[in-house]
Write an enzyme that holds these catalytic residues in place. Sequence first.
Site, PDB file in Angstrom:
ATOM      1  N   PHE A  67     -79.605 -21.863 -12.327  1.00  0.00           N
ATOM      2  CA  PHE A  67     -80.735 -22.361 -11.216  1.00  0.00           C
ATOM      3  C   PHE A  67     -80.584 -23.990 -11.140  1.00  0.00           C
ATOM      4  O   PHE A  67     -79.934 -24.459 -12.209  1.00  0.00           O
ATOM      5  CB  PHE A  67     -82.239 -22.407 -12.084  1.00  0.00           C
ATOM      6  N   HIS A 117     -69.177 -26.668  -3.584  1.00  0.00           N
ATOM      7  CA  HIS A 117     -69.555 -25.826  -4.794  1.00  0.00           C
ATOM      8  C   HIS A 117     -70.449 -24.449  -4.401  1.00  0.00           C
ATOM      9  O   HIS A 117     -71.369 -24.805  -3.764  1.00  0.00           O
ATOM     10  CB  HIS A 117     -70.115 -26.678  -5.836  1.00  0.00           C
ATOM     11  N   ASP A 127     -71.985 -21.506  -5.828  1.00  0.00           N
ATOM     12  CA  ASP A 127     -72.284 -20.615  -7.096  1.00  0.00           C
ATOM     13  C   ASP A 127     -72.604 -19.381  -6.783  1.00  0.00           C
ATOM     14  O   ASP A 127     -73.827 -18.724  -6.191  1.00  0.00           O
ATOM     15  CB  ASP A 127     -73.773 -21.415  -7.486  1.00  0.00           C
ATOM     16  N   GLY A 167     -76.511 -30.452  -6.605  1.00  0.00           N
ATOM     17  CA  GLY A 167     -77.158 -29.646  -5.628  1.00  0.00           C
ATOM     18  C   GLY A 167     -78.334 -30.426  -5.126  1.00  0.00           C
ATOM     19  O   GLY A 167     -78.746 -30.699  -4.085  1.00  0.00           O
ATOM     20  N   ASP A 221     -71.329 -30.169 -13.904  1.00  0.00           N
ATOM     21  CA  ASP A 221     -72.177 -29.136 -12.949  1.00  0.00           C
ATOM     22  C   ASP A 221     -73.701 -29.113 -13.880  1.00  0.00           C
ATOM     23  O   ASP A 221     -73.800 -28.664 -14.702  1.00  0.00           O
ATOM     24  CB  ASP A 221     -71.610 -28.097 -12.841  1.00  0.00           C
ATOM     25  N   MET A 225     -73.857 -15.701  -8.390  1.00  0.00           N
ATOM     26  CA  MET A 225     -74.643 -15.244  -9.549  1.00  0.00           C
ATOM     27  C   MET A 225     -75.031 -13.911  -9.364  1.00  0.00           C
ATOM     28  O   MET A 225     -75.329 -13.237  -8.197  1.00  0.00           O
ATOM     29  CB  MET A 225     -76.089 -15.908  -9.611  1.00  0.00           C
ATOM     30  N   SER A 250     -73.472 -28.674  -4.047  1.00  0.00           N
ATOM     31  CA  SER A 250     -73.703 -27.282  -4.351  1.00  0.00           C
ATOM     32  C   SER A 250     -74.668 -26.708  -3.274  1.00  0.00           C
ATOM     33  O   SER A 250     -75.924 -26.863  -3.320  1.00  0.00           O
ATOM     34  CB  SER A 250     -74.402 -27.048  -5.645  1.00  0.00           C
ATOM     35  N   MET A 273     -70.539 -27.283 -18.237  1.00  0.00           N
ATOM     36  CA  MET A 273     -71.818 -27.153 -17.397  1.00  0.00           C
ATOM     37  C   MET A 273     -72.635 -28.145 -18.331  1.00  0.00           C
ATOM     38  O   MET A 273     -72.680 -28.300 -19.432  1.00  0.00           O
ATOM     39  CB  MET A 273     -72.344 -25.823 -17.952  1.00  0.00           C
ATOM     40  N   MET A 329     -70.831 -16.975 -11.736  1.00  0.00           N
ATOM     41  CA  MET A 329     -71.764 -16.615 -12.842  1.00  0.00           C
ATOM     42  C   MET A 329     -72.122 -15.085 -12.723  1.00  0.00           C
ATOM     43  O   MET A 329     -73.030 -14.807 -12.478  1.00  0.00           O
ATOM     44  CB  MET A 329     -72.965 -17.364 -12.810  1.00  0.00           C
ATOM     45  N   HIS A 345     -67.786 -20.874  -8.285  1.00  0.00           N
ATOM     46  CA  HIS A 345     -68.141 -20.966  -9.767  1.00  0.00           C
ATOM     47  C   HIS A 345     -68.915 -19.598  -9.932  1.00  0.00           C
ATOM     48  O   HIS A 345     -70.223 -19.176  -9.667  1.00  0.00           O
ATOM     49  CB  HIS A 345     -69.490 -22.024  -9.962  1.00  0.00           C
TER      50      HIS A 345
HETATM   51  C1  DX5 Z   1     -76.339 -23.817 -11.806  1.00  0.00           C
HETATM   52  C2  DX5 Z   1     -75.208 -23.980 -10.913  1.00  0.00           C
HETATM   53  C3  DX5 Z   1     -75.202 -25.265 -10.329  1.00  0.00           C
HETATM   54  C4  DX5 Z   1     -76.615 -25.945  -9.607  1.00  0.00           C
HETATM   55  C5  DX5 Z   1     -76.643 -27.428  -9.823  1.00  0.00           C
HETATM   56  O1  DX5 Z   1     -76.207 -22.632 -12.514  1.00  0.00           O
HETATM   57  O2  DX5 Z   1     -74.074 -23.948 -11.435  1.00  0.00           O
HETATM   58  O3  DX5 Z   1     -74.005 -25.416  -9.592  1.00  0.00           O
HETATM   59  O4  DX5 Z   1     -76.357 -25.543  -8.252  1.00  0.00           O
HETATM   60  O5  DX5 Z   1     -77.968 -27.718  -9.212  1.00  0.00           O
HETATM   61  P1  DX5 Z   1     -78.425 -29.181  -9.748  1.00  0.00           P
HETATM   62  O6  DX5 Z   1     -77.295 -30.238  -9.211  1.00  0.00           O
HETATM   63  O7  DX5 Z   1     -79.680 -29.088  -8.871  1.00  0.00           O
HETATM   64  O8  DX5 Z   1     -78.727 -29.323 -11.133  1.00  0.00           O
HETATM   65 ZN    ZN Z   2     -72.340 -24.620 -10.190  1.00  0.00          ZN
END
Ligand code: DX5
Ligand code: ZN
Length: 217
Positions: free
Chosen positions: A141, A31, A33, A195, A173, A35, A6, A135, A66, A64
């Site tokens: 985050f 990946h 993200d 991530g 994730d 937001m 990510s 999730m 959000m 992804h």
């Molecule tokens: C959180 C994201 C994840 C995030 C995961 O909202 O959807 O993709 O980057 O990060 P880690 O692997 O650090 O939990």
């Molecule tokens: Zn994600």
Amino acid sequence: MKIAPSILSADFANLKRDVEMTVKAGAEYLHIDIMDGHFVPNLSFGEPILRAIRPYSKQIFDCHLMVDNPEDYIAMLADAGADVIGVHYEATPHIHRILQQIKEAGCKAEVVLNPGTPVVVLANLLEMVDAVLIMTVNPGFGGQEFLPGMLLKVQELNQIKKDSKFDFDIEVDGGINDETIKQCQQAGATIAVAGSFVFNAANPVEKIQLLHKVTGD
Ligand code: DX5
Ligand code: ZN
């Protein structure tokens, strides 16, 4: 198991370098993200970043979303080079229509479930999706702790997948490391997002390779 680093945890001042690192390390997916500061209490980046990194990778770009009003973003993300687009069940009253819209745009359609949303809501969607993202933290985050209770959801979904002979991917994730990824794989997950475990390490290539190794690839 397929690994999806990510880029939320990448060094944004060196994004091209970090994307190319994940390619070199053998990660099949990337990946991304997105937001909006409304659906989740954080802002990340949007379509221009996806478009900017697309020339540097042939990986499957896994977006992804959000955001509120996810239907407004599908066409532009498809045009910018998205391969998979994931939309939260909780983000819209029209999840079925948006999944159709994603497929019509030429992308793979993925539905995403927050930790508080049960698998049963997927009953009328599973025949049309290419992937389901469970999730394993609350979205918004990087760097949060894996929620072990989500393993039961992965198992439940995998049982339905087997019983009904569906072939969608099951993605996890949040909080993925070299221990939690094994638990997710045993429960039936086929793609794992990682991530902070990758990008906060001194040697991110080794971490991606470790995730492949512990899951038997
Ligand atoms: C959180 C994201 C994840 C995030 C995961 O909202 O959807 O993709 O980057 O990060 P880690 O692997 O650090 O939990
Ligand atoms: Zn994600």
